[in-house]
Design a protein around this motif. Sequence first.
Motif, PDB file in Angstrom:
ATOM      1  N   PRO A   1      -3.306  -7.379   3.851  1.00 25.08           N
ATOM      2  CA  PRO A   1      -2.268  -6.604   3.437  1.00 25.08           C
ATOM      3  C   PRO A   1      -2.843  -4.937   4.901  1.00 25.08           C
ATOM      4  N   PHE A   2      -4.101  -5.072   4.730  1.00 23.13           N
ATOM      5  CA  PHE A   2      -4.360  -3.771   5.464  1.00 23.13           C
ATOM      6  C   PHE A   2      -4.215  -4.298   6.569  1.00 23.13           C
ATOM      7  N   VAL A   3      -3.978  -5.294   7.051  1.00 24.26           N
ATOM      8  CA  VAL A   3      -3.269  -5.629   8.732  1.00 24.26           C
ATOM      9  C   VAL A   3      -2.091  -4.926   8.848  1.00 24.26           C
ATOM     10  N   ASP A   4      -0.776  -5.399   7.854  1.00 20.94           N
ATOM     11  CA  ASP A   4       0.298  -4.697   8.026  1.00 20.94           C
ATOM     12  C   ASP A   4       0.192  -3.729   7.326  1.00 20.94           C
ATOM     13  N   HIS A   5      -0.019  -2.945   6.593  1.00 25.50           N
ATOM     14  CA  HIS A   5       0.020  -1.993   5.667  1.00 25.50           C
ATOM     15  C   HIS A   5      -1.263  -0.374   5.722  1.00 25.50           C
ATOM     16  N   ALA A   6      -1.019   0.555   6.422  1.00 24.48           N
ATOM     17  CA  ALA A   6      -1.868   1.608   6.796  1.00 24.48           C
ATOM     18  C   ALA A   6      -1.930   2.164   4.885  1.00 24.48           C
TER      19      ALA A   6
ATOM     20  N   HIS B   1      -6.233  -8.237  -1.080  1.00 18.88           N
ATOM     21  CA  HIS B   1      -5.437  -9.708  -1.215  1.00 18.88           C
ATOM     22  C   HIS B   1      -4.340  -8.768  -1.777  1.00 18.88           C
ATOM     23  N   TYR B   2      -3.320  -9.552  -1.644  1.00 14.02           N
ATOM     24  CA  TYR B   2      -1.724  -9.372  -2.240  1.00 14.02           C
ATOM     25  C   TYR B   2      -1.779  -8.962  -3.860  1.00 14.02           C
ATOM     26  N   PRO B   3      -1.578  -8.744  -5.115  1.00 13.76           N
ATOM     27  CA  PRO B   3      -1.242  -9.628  -6.228  1.00 13.76           C
ATOM     28  C   PRO B   3      -0.852 -11.289  -6.263  1.00 13.76           C
ATOM     29  N   THR B   4       0.539 -11.466  -5.315  1.00 13.03           N
ATOM     30  CA  THR B   4       0.425 -12.977  -4.582  1.00 13.03           C
ATOM     31  C   THR B   4      -0.310 -13.396  -4.769  1.00 13.03           C
ATOM     32  N   ASP B   5      -1.101 -13.342  -3.951  1.00 12.08           N
ATOM     33  CA  ASP B   5      -2.076 -14.355  -3.562  1.00 12.08           C
ATOM     34  C   ASP B   5      -3.393 -14.432  -4.634  1.00 12.08           C
TER      35      ASP B   5
END
Length: 243
Positions: free
Chosen positions: A96-101, A159-163
């Motif tokens: 997630p941190f790759v696509d979201h600052a 990780h995202y919640p869906t992960d």
Amino acid sequence: MSTPLADTTNPDLDLLYAVNGLAERSPAWLDHTVSWIGEYGILLGLALLGLIGWLQARRRPDAPVAVAGLLWAPIAVAVAELANLPISAIVDRPRPFVDHAGLEVLVEGKAGTYSFVSDHSTMSMGIAVALFLVNRRLGWIAGVLALLQGFCRMYMGVHYPTDVIGGFALATAVVLLLAPIAMAVLVPLCHAIGRTALAPLIRAPQGGSGGSGGRRTGGRRRGGGSRGAVRADEQPPESDLAA
């Protein structure tokens, strides 16, 4: 670091920002503690529960079945992790941190790995579900640890919640769907091991003064002792996997 406004049309991202935002507002010592727990501590705790489960299973009337169920736990985790390899490659979801600052990332070295599904969540829930089938009390404890694992992975920003949910679902499916096949192999194996020098791994040794010793002495001891032993062995299996 100020957290940017989350995309309100994406509940997955909203929840991630909400949980990870706790890390930004928490003291450094707490972040380090959660990171260690989420990376290593919960897995060590689950391993300890597995050890306790094994010690208890060896003392049950259906010891070979119960031990076989516990043996299925690490095997199921390995199968789930292997199944995750093609899933991760097909989904190809970056961390997630790759696509979201604005995310507070508490562990290093995750940028080049896939996000979906969470390996830690898969391992934790796999152990929890398999343990629940053998020992419900320990299974409930393991289930709480698995849920805590998912929370920690989001708190750490990896990780995202869906992960996490995907890891839980994958582990549960592997454990439950493949359990009949696994037990068809593992139960006879444990029975066979129980007839070898490795028998203490399957069934706890009995006291030296009872058992066969009682059958060789006086009639009253022989009659009562042997019948009691038969009744204990003939109790219905306690493990759900025995059905």
